[in-house]
Design a protein around this motif. Structure first.
Motif, short mmCIF file in Angstrom:
data_model
loop_
_atom_site.label_atom_id
_atom_site.label_comp_id
_atom_site.label_asym_id
_atom_site.label_seq_id
_atom_site.Cartn_x
_atom_site.Cartn_y
_atom_site.Cartn_z
N GLY A 194 0.59 -1.37 0.01
CA GLY A 194 0.12 -0.10 0.09
C GLY A 194 0.86 1.24 -0.07
O GLY A 194 0.44 2.43 0.55
N PRO A 242 -7.13 5.58 0.77
CA PRO A 242 -5.59 5.03 0.08
C PRO A 242 -5.77 4.02 -0.64
O PRO A 242 -4.37 3.34 -0.81
N GLY A 368 -2.14 4.35 -1.62
CA GLY A 368 -1.05 5.01 -0.63
C GLY A 368 -1.29 6.60 -0.18
O GLY A 368 -0.50 7.13 0.30
N VAL A 369 -2.27 6.91 -0.91
CA VAL A 369 -2.58 8.56 -0.83
C VAL A 369 -4.14 8.46 -0.08
O VAL A 369 -5.01 8.25 -0.78
N GLY A 370 -4.10 9.00 1.14
CA GLY A 370 -5.36 9.17 1.71
C GLY A 370 -6.27 10.44 0.98
O GLY A 370 -5.68 11.12 0.28
N PHE B 86 9.27 3.80 6.67
CA PHE B 86 8.01 3.21 6.58
C PHE B 86 7.39 2.17 7.47
O PHE B 86 8.10 1.21 7.56
N GLU B 88 4.20 -0.29 8.13
CA GLU B 88 2.77 -1.14 7.52
C GLU B 88 1.62 -0.13 7.87
O GLU B 88 1.53 -0.14 9.06
N ASP B 90 1.00 2.91 7.04
CA ASP B 90 1.50 4.44 6.70
C ASP B 90 0.64 4.56 5.22
O ASP B 90 0.65 3.82 4.31
N PHE B 91 0.22 5.97 5.26
CA PHE B 91 -0.27 6.32 3.97
C PHE B 91 -0.27 7.78 3.83
O PHE B 91 -0.10 8.52 4.94
N VAL B 92 0.03 8.54 2.51
CA VAL B 92 0.12 9.81 2.42
C VAL B 92 -1.16 10.44 3.12
O VAL B 92 -2.17 10.26 2.76
#
Lengths: 372, 120
Positions: A194, A242, A368-370, B86, B88, B90-92
């Motif tokens: 992710g 995400p 990976g982008v909220g 990083f 697990e 995690d996200f932007v």
């Protein structure tokens, strides 16, 4: 050893030996020339095929592992996954191009639904984000499987038909095929854990503006935020993160324009774009038009709506190589995102006035982008 | 499609050097063995070519960079910025705990890969 010794002169055995040399060279470079060439090309393709086969197998292993972990399955989903890897979509007929985009959109919707149903079936306990990432992972495994099968097909075909033409085409395409396969292979880590990929750059720009503002769903897998910015109202659109989704930005723009109509002064689209060799990764370029790399339907809708309302369409491209677009985002691209954010602000400040409504669409896979 | 075994290359190279030396010795010591010398010359060429091909086609282990993944943490209120490995999950734009400096909300502003060490 002199060159003259290669030509018949002197003793009889010397003449015979020289003639034998000449004959050997003539045979080697005329009669067997193509055989040598075939041998080298076949060897190159076979070597590449070993690599492609390894990529396809490893991608399947990663997919099975992710499905078992996220779906919390007790049984082995390998057989089901094997079967689904052969899934295909038949492109709509374009001999009569009327309505081809609607038909294509219908088929793409069906394809997406099939993916979703399959993931729901093999990983019933996966959450929404994991399910979206599994769909992307499945698409990668399918792509690698297809690349391997097509390469193998042409190699075997060239052997069966002894066609140098077929062999030459596949042998000369191998560097590009490997490049594409490596790009897909390198995306496995990002899709299974992710992390944002290079293609998420557009979504990251939109997310930066959405930060701290509530968002609502405006179309399938698309969210929007109303963001005040220096006296203007920004309607920021991106795919619902995400998880690994691209959404339907065309539908989102249509729905937003239905609500705001002619008060929309500008549409700004930000997307990752393939760079030309020699260009710097993360370089930001500006132009006009719909910055979206979909197969057609979404782009068509946006162009159609912008034309209908006569709204200027700005395009911002963050340049990256195909490998970067699919693998985990690199620092250069993060810098490109920062530069694109500034470029968007500059466009809003200089080309719109206070009170205007501006649509900002961050295009691309939002893995990976909220939503800010 | 197996990789060429490594010991083959030094063997072929040694054979071509030996043949070349015999050839030089013959050309210096005798004037009556041109045919043998020619044959040896041809043989040397073949062995030297074979060793060159074996050398070119051998698998070279490439230095593979190990990627490391960084999450950049920023504060919504102050200038706080931190880079960490990083994790697990995690996200932007993921919201994190409160900022230790100003009490504002921390969030992940970027995640990216860096190539740090190299391993063979």
């Amino acid at each position: 050893m002199e060159l003259a010794q290669l030509f018949p002169s002197g003793e009889p055995y010397q003449v015979l030996l020289s003639l034998a040399y000449l004959f050997a060279f003539i045979v080697m470079f005329t009669v067997f020339n193509q055989h040598f060439q075939r041998f080298w090309w076949t060897r190159d393709v076979e070597k590449a095929l070993v690599k492609l086969d390894r990529y396809a197998k490893q991608s399947k292993e990663v997919l099975v592992k992710a499905v078992v972990e996220r779906g919390k399955l007790d049984s082995d989903p390998s057989k089901m996954i094997d079967d689904f890897l052969e899934f295909f979509v038949i492109e709509p007929v374009d001999k009569d191009p009327f309505g081809v985009l609607k038909r294509l959109e219908h088929l793409l919707d069906l394809e997406r639904d099939q993916f979703r149903h399959f993931v729901a079936r093999v990983a019933p306990r996966a959450d929404a984000v994991s399910a979206a990432n599994l769909e992307s992972l499945l698409a990668v495994a399918m792509a690698l499987n297809l690349i391997c099968k097509i390469t193998r097909h042409y190699l075997i075909l060239s052997k069966r038909t002894k066609s140098l033409l077929v062999l030459m085409q596949i042998a000369y395409s191998i560097p590009l095929i490997l490049r594409m396969a490596e790009a897909y292979y390198n995306s496995l880590d990002a899709f299974s854990t992710g992390k944002p990929i290079g293609d998420s750059a557009g979504a990251m720009v939109a997310g930066r503006f959405m930060l701290g503002h509530p968002c609502i769903q405006v179309a399938e897998d698309m969210v929007a935020s109303e963001v005040p910015f220096e006296g203007r109202t920004l309607v920021v659109l991106k795919a619902d993160g995400p998880g690994g989704k691209v959404g339907k930005p065309g539908d989102a723009v249509v729905n937003v324009l239905e609500k705001y109509g002619r008060s929309v002064a500008r549409i700004i689209m930000v997307d990752a774009a393939a760079k030309l060799e020699g260009e710097r990764s993360g370089q930001v370029a500006e132009g006009v038009g719909a910055a979206i790399g979909d197969p057609g339907p979404e782009k068509y809708k946006i162009e159609e709506e912008a034309t209908k309302y006569k709204i200027p369409l700005d395009a911002i491209a963050i340049k990256e190589a195909i490998e970067e677009a699919l693998s985990t985002m690199r620092k250069e691209l993060v810098d490109g995102v920062e530069a694109a954010v500034e470029r968007v602000k500059n466009i809003i400040r200089t080309r719109t006035k206070e009170g205007d409504v501006v649509i900002l669409a961050g295009i691309g896979n939002t893995i990976g982008v909220g939503n800010g | 499609m197996r990789d060429t075994p490594r010991p083959l290359i030094p063997t072929l190279a040694a054979a071509s050097v030996a043949l070349a030396l015999i050839l030089i010795a013959l050309s210096l010591t005798t004037h009556h063995l041109e045919a043998v010398a020619s044959l040896l010359f041809f043989l040397t060429l073949v062995v030297a070519s074979a060793s060159l091909i074996a050398m070119v086609s051998q698998h070279r282990p490439s230095a593979k960079p190990t990627p490391s993944f960084i999450s950049v943490v920023n504060c919504l209120k102050c200038e706080f910025r931190e880079e960490r490995e990083f994790k697990e999950g995690d996200f932007v734009y993921k919201r994190l705990e409160k900022c230790s400096k100003c009490g504002g909300e921390l969030f992940i502003s970027a995640i990216y890969a860096v190539k740090r060490a190299t391993e063979s």
